[in-house]
Each structure stands twice: as C-alpha cells, then as structure tokens.
Design a protein around this motif. Structure first.
Motif, PDB file in Angstrom:
ATOM      1  N   ASN A 137       0.830  -1.198   0.000  1.00  0.00           N
ATOM      2  CA  ASN A 137       0.000   0.000   0.000  1.00  0.00           C
ATOM      3  C   ASN A 137       0.871   1.258   0.000  1.00  0.00           C
ATOM      4  O   ASN A 137       0.839   2.058  -0.945  1.00  0.00           O
ATOM      5  CB  ASN A 137      -0.914  -0.028   1.229  1.00  0.00           C
ATOM      6  CG  ASN A 137      -1.972   1.055   1.194  1.00  0.00           C
ATOM      7  OD1 ASN A 137      -1.925   1.966   0.383  1.00  0.00           O
ATOM      8  ND2 ASN A 137      -2.930   0.968   2.083  1.00  0.00           N
ATOM      9  N   MET A 138       1.668   1.441   1.043  1.00  0.00           N
ATOM     10  CA  MET A 138       2.486   2.650   1.156  1.00  0.00           C
ATOM     11  C   MET A 138       3.638   2.654   0.146  1.00  0.00           C
ATOM     12  O   MET A 138       4.007   3.700  -0.398  1.00  0.00           O
ATOM     13  CB  MET A 138       3.022   2.780   2.577  1.00  0.00           C
ATOM     14  CG  MET A 138       1.964   3.153   3.594  1.00  0.00           C
ATOM     15  SD  MET A 138       1.257   4.786   3.238  1.00  0.00           S
ATOM     16  CE  MET A 138      -0.135   4.795   4.377  1.00  0.00           C
ATOM     17  N   GLY A 139       4.219   1.471  -0.105  1.00  0.00           N
ATOM     18  CA  GLY A 139       5.297   1.394  -1.087  1.00  0.00           C
ATOM     19  C   GLY A 139       4.809   1.748  -2.479  1.00  0.00           C
ATOM     20  O   GLY A 139       5.494   2.443  -3.244  1.00  0.00           O
ATOM     21  N   GLY A 140       3.610   1.263  -2.837  1.00  0.00           N
ATOM     22  CA  GLY A 140       3.043   1.616  -4.134  1.00  0.00           C
ATOM     23  C   GLY A 140       2.789   3.108  -4.249  1.00  0.00           C
ATOM     24  O   GLY A 140       3.099   3.737  -5.269  1.00  0.00           O
ATOM     25  N   LEU A 141       2.224   3.700  -3.182  1.00  0.00           N
ATOM     26  CA  LEU A 141       1.997   5.147  -3.182  1.00  0.00           C
ATOM     27  C   LEU A 141       3.303   5.925  -3.346  1.00  0.00           C
ATOM     28  O   LEU A 141       3.337   6.968  -3.996  1.00  0.00           O
ATOM     29  CB  LEU A 141       1.311   5.556  -1.872  1.00  0.00           C
ATOM     30  CG  LEU A 141      -0.153   5.141  -1.704  1.00  0.00           C
ATOM     31  CD1 LEU A 141      -0.610   5.359  -0.265  1.00  0.00           C
ATOM     32  CD2 LEU A 141      -1.051   5.898  -2.666  1.00  0.00           C
ATOM     33  N   GLY A 142       4.381   5.425  -2.762  1.00  0.00           N
ATOM     34  CA  GLY A 142       5.669   6.100  -2.884  1.00  0.00           C
ATOM     35  C   GLY A 142       6.322   5.892  -4.235  1.00  0.00           C
ATOM     36  O   GLY A 142       6.991   6.791  -4.754  1.00  0.00           O
ATOM     37  N   LEU A 254       7.989   5.721   2.217  1.00  0.00           N
ATOM     38  CA  LEU A 254       8.926   4.709   2.689  1.00  0.00           C
ATOM     39  C   LEU A 254       9.025   4.748   4.208  1.00  0.00           C
ATOM     40  O   LEU A 254       8.995   3.702   4.884  1.00  0.00           O
ATOM     41  CB  LEU A 254      10.305   4.947   2.065  1.00  0.00           C
ATOM     42  CG  LEU A 254      11.413   3.971   2.482  1.00  0.00           C
ATOM     43  CD1 LEU A 254      11.110   2.573   1.943  1.00  0.00           C
ATOM     44  CD2 LEU A 254      12.764   4.456   1.976  1.00  0.00           C
ATOM     45  N   ALA A 255       9.109   5.954   4.764  1.00  0.00           N
ATOM     46  CA  ALA A 255       9.190   6.094   6.215  1.00  0.00           C
ATOM     47  C   ALA A 255       7.899   5.644   6.891  1.00  0.00           C
ATOM     48  O   ALA A 255       7.925   5.057   7.973  1.00  0.00           O
ATOM     49  CB  ALA A 255       9.490   7.552   6.579  1.00  0.00           C
ATOM     50  N   SER A 256       6.753   5.892   6.251  1.00  0.00           N
ATOM     51  CA  SER A 256       5.481   5.434   6.798  1.00  0.00           C
ATOM     52  C   SER A 256       5.435   3.911   6.882  1.00  0.00           C
ATOM     53  O   SER A 256       4.984   3.343   7.884  1.00  0.00           O
ATOM     54  CB  SER A 256       4.319   5.946   5.938  1.00  0.00           C
ATOM     55  OG  SER A 256       3.091   5.416   6.391  1.00  0.00           O
ATOM     56  N   LEU A 307       7.592   8.489   9.392  1.00  0.00           N
ATOM     57  CA  LEU A 307       7.773   7.470  10.435  1.00  0.00           C
ATOM     58  C   LEU A 307       6.701   7.618  11.512  1.00  0.00           C
ATOM     59  O   LEU A 307       6.075   6.638  11.936  1.00  0.00           O
ATOM     60  CB  LEU A 307       9.166   7.604  11.043  1.00  0.00           C
ATOM     61  CG  LEU A 307       9.602   6.511  12.009  1.00  0.00           C
ATOM     62  CD1 LEU A 307       9.882   5.214  11.265  1.00  0.00           C
ATOM     63  CD2 LEU A 307      10.851   6.939  12.772  1.00  0.00           C
ATOM     64  N   GLY A 308       6.477   8.867  11.957  1.00  0.00           N
ATOM     65  CA  GLY A 308       5.455   9.105  12.969  1.00  0.00           C
ATOM     66  C   GLY A 308       4.066   8.782  12.459  1.00  0.00           C
ATOM     67  O   GLY A 308       3.246   8.195  13.180  1.00  0.00           O
ATOM     68  N   GLN A 309       3.771   9.162  11.215  1.00  0.00           N
ATOM     69  CA  GLN A 309       2.456   8.862  10.646  1.00  0.00           C
ATOM     70  C   GLN A 309       2.211   7.367  10.589  1.00  0.00           C
ATOM     71  O   GLN A 309       1.125   6.892  10.962  1.00  0.00           O
ATOM     72  CB  GLN A 309       2.361   9.468   9.233  1.00  0.00           C
ATOM     73  CG  GLN A 309       1.004   9.300   8.566  1.00  0.00           C
ATOM     74  CD  GLN A 309       0.835   7.972   7.848  1.00  0.00           C
ATOM     75  OE1 GLN A 309       1.828   7.357   7.432  1.00  0.00           O
ATOM     76  NE2 GLN A 309      -0.399   7.520   7.698  1.00  0.00           N
ATOM     77  N   GLY A 310       3.208   6.611  10.132  1.00  0.00           N
ATOM     78  CA  GLY A 310       3.033   5.165  10.028  1.00  0.00           C
ATOM     79  C   GLY A 310       2.837   4.507  11.380  1.00  0.00           C
ATOM     80  O   GLY A 310       1.974   3.629  11.544  1.00  0.00           O
TER      81      GLY A 310
END
Length: 390
Positions: A137-142, A254-256, A307-310
């Motif tokens: 999910n997050m990797g695709g968005l990035g 990526l950080a998320s 990082l904080g958001q994730g």
C-alpha cells in the motif's frame, strides 16, 4: 501460483496504488501547460479523496459478495481508465476525471487487495502477509512519484510516458490477478452497492476520537507531500529536478511503511502517542525547511513525519479494531478511513487557498503549525490517558 499467491497479490496492490500518486511530480508541468493556480492543483488532488471516500461508503465490502478477483480487476480497470485520462489529457476536466477514477481504484483496492494478501498467506505467515500488505500500500503510493519523476526528467514525453509505463504495469497486474486463487467460496456471486454510512458505536467513541484525529493529522502530512511538495521544492527551494521531487515524496511513504513495521517493537500502547510526537518533530523539520529554504531539512521532515504517521496510523487501526464490537467492526473501521481521507484532502485545499493571499512558503508554515498543534494535542491527551487508545 498458490505458493506465490500473497506476494503476487501484494504486487497487484502496489501497482494499483502507484497509479494514484503518479501525477504528483507532474503538476508543475500541467500548471505551465494549462495555466491554473496552486489552489486548482490541490482541488484536482482532493477529487481523488472524494472518489476513495465514495467507494468506501458504497462498495467497501462488495468483494465479500462478488469475490476478490472481480473487484481487483474492476479496480485495475478504473486505474487504467485514469491513466488514459491523463494520457489523452485535454484540459482540467480530464484531470478531474482521471483523479476521480483513481480514487475509485484506490477505494476498491484498499479493502479487497488487503484482504486478498492476508487470505492467500500460508498458515503461520499471517504477520508477514500483513507487513506485505502494508508495504504494498504505502510502497506503491511512494513508487508512483518516483517512477513518474524519473521518466519525466530523463526520458521523452514527460506527460505521456509515465502513464504508458503504468498501463503496461496494469496489464501485468491484470494477468497476475487472473491467475490468483479466488478466496471467496460462496456459491452465489452478487454485486450490490449498498450505502454503509458512517457509524461509530457509543462504546467506541472514546477510543475513536483520538485515533481518528491522529490519522487526520498524519494523512494531512501525506497530502501535503503528494499535492503541494512539488511546488515547494520548485518555488521555495529552487530545485527543478523532477526525479528529485519524486524521490522526496517517495521518502515520506517509505518512512510510513517503516513506522508501521516498527509497531511490534514499540508496542501497541506506546505506538499511537509516540507516533504523534514523532509526527510533531517531522512537522517542525518541514517548517524549518521552508524558513531556511533547505532541501535536506525537507527530506528529514519527510522521513521523520512519515515514520510518525506510520507508527500512529497502525497503532490507531489496532486500537479501533480491538475496541469495536465484532458486529460493528467493519463500519467503525470504514468511518475511521473516511476521516483519514478527509485529512489527506481538506487541509491541502486550505493550503492552496492560502497561497493566493500568503504565498506558498507562508501557507506551508500555517499548515505545519495547525497540524502540529493537532498532533501535539492528541499525543499529550493519549500520554496522560493511555486507556483512551485501548
């Protein structure tokens, strides 16, 4: 295909989500070509969130009845239609249509693809499959901005080639989806759109409110980077390399992903307030990058804020899922995602409006200050009353 089922499903998920952020580094080129304001950029971006919210409310559970594979194929169809709108773009209406179709795709994928990845995992690999779904999910968005930025900067046809490349990836994803095992085994397959509304049981509201506000703040940061960061990089920091712009946006996602993966080490009780405080630090760095016109500080803000958001996001989902009664769990989680996607759209439209009066840098500073206060308030509330997130 059975042994590779959940990695293949994760790949489909990532390809579909990459299309939703593909236009991010290209908004500056569209502004030059069509002559619209930064406010209109944020409105075009926000249409995507409206599509996601509408799909979550109307068809969030449709794959339970129609099957996972048909819904995944429908999502890929919407993603392909979105790419075609951008490929043959003829003005703002085509951009709006493309973003709306992209929202429909993301709304279908966020539920159906996540569940498919989890259901195809072999026994004993549920945790690994959960991480694969998060990373997809997050990797695709990035990866969407990264791919578009690289192609737009170093290849011909900057407003065409990224979408041609994504159409090729969608074809691969469609083939993978066709080969995936169907995990819904009910005999009768029906496709019904039933408005679900937003429902939060009274006994969950004490948990829901701080979790939803934390998600709103975290998604506001993601919205800032995917809608407005390219203009910040170009106009405030005077950096015009589109590949670098895409890389900056990639870092926040990526950080998320890393933040969500860290929750097991941090613990459920500390993940949500701790994530809020890390998000606050990220927002301070973003504001400092605007004040000092520093690209390294902006990247640091993306890494820290993501990082904080994730961390906060996964802690919030865990808390809400655990607190909601089984018969209302799906509706409660859907309501949570509606608030999150409002966070990714409404604040960035506010930033776009403020640019008309304050300019881009000052509008970004106002945004950072407002979201910082929200995240700090939620973090302090949870730190004083940890039971409210359980």
């Amino acid at each position: 295909m059975s042994r590779l089922g959940y990695p293949a499903a994760a790949a489909v998920f990532a390809i579909g989500m990459a299309g939703t952020t593909l236009p991010t580094p290209l908004y500056g080129l569209y502004r030059e070509q069509l002559g619209f304001s930064e406010l209109m950029v944020t409105v075009v971006f926000a249409v995507y969130a409206l599509g996601v919210i509408a799909t979550l409310l109307l068809a969030g559970n449709v794959s339970d009845e129609a099957g996972r594979r048909p819904v995944l194929l429908a999502a890929l169809g919407f993603s392909a239609a979105s790419a075609l709108c951008f490929l043959f773009e003829g003005g703002l209406p085509a951009l709006f249509a493309g973003r709306l179709l992209s929202g429909f795709a993301a709304g279908l994928l966020s539920g159906a693809a996540t569940v498919t990845v989890l259901e195809l995992a072999p026994p004993g690999r549920a945790a690994r499959a959960g991480l694969a779904a998060t990373a997809a999910n997050m990797g695709g968005l990035g990866c969407g901005p990264l791919l578009a930025g690289l192609l737009a900067q170093y290849a011909p046809w900057p407003l065409r080639l990224p979408f041609l490349a994504h159409l090729a990836l969608i074809a691969v994803a469609a083939l993978l989806t066709w080969l995936l095992p169907e995990t819904v085994t009910s005999g009768v397959r029906r496709f019904r759109l039933r408005p679900q509304g937003i429902a939060v049981p009274p006994q969950v509201r004490g948990v829901f409110a701080p979790c939803a506000l934390a998600a709103f703040a975290g998604f506001a940061l993601l919205g800032l980077f995917t809608a407005v960061a390219p203009a910040f990089v170009a106009e405030t920091l005077d950096v015009h390399n589109l590949a670098l712009t895409g890389l900056v946006v990639f870092t926040v996602f990526l950080a998320s992903t890393a933040g969500q993966a860290l929750m097991g080490q941090v613990g459920e009780r500390r993940a949500l307030p701790g994530g809020c405080f890390v998000l606050v630090a990220g927002l301070v760095l973003v504001a400092a990058s605007l004040l000092l016109a520093s690209l390294p500080l902006l990247v640091a803000g993306a890494l820290c804020g993501g990082l904080g958001q994730g961390l906060a996001f996964r802690g919030a989902v865990t808390a809400i899922s655990g607190a909601a009664p089984a018969e209302h769990r799906a509706a409660t989680v859907s309501a949570f995602f509606v608030v999150a996607y409002l966070g990714i759209s409404l604040p960035v439209v506010g930033v776009g409006a403020l640019t008309l009066w304050l300019g881009l840098r000052d509008a970004g500073l106002v945004f950072s200050g407002c979201v910082l206060v929200l995240a700090l308030g939620v973090g302090l509330h949870l730190a004083r009353r940890p039971g409210s997130a359980r």
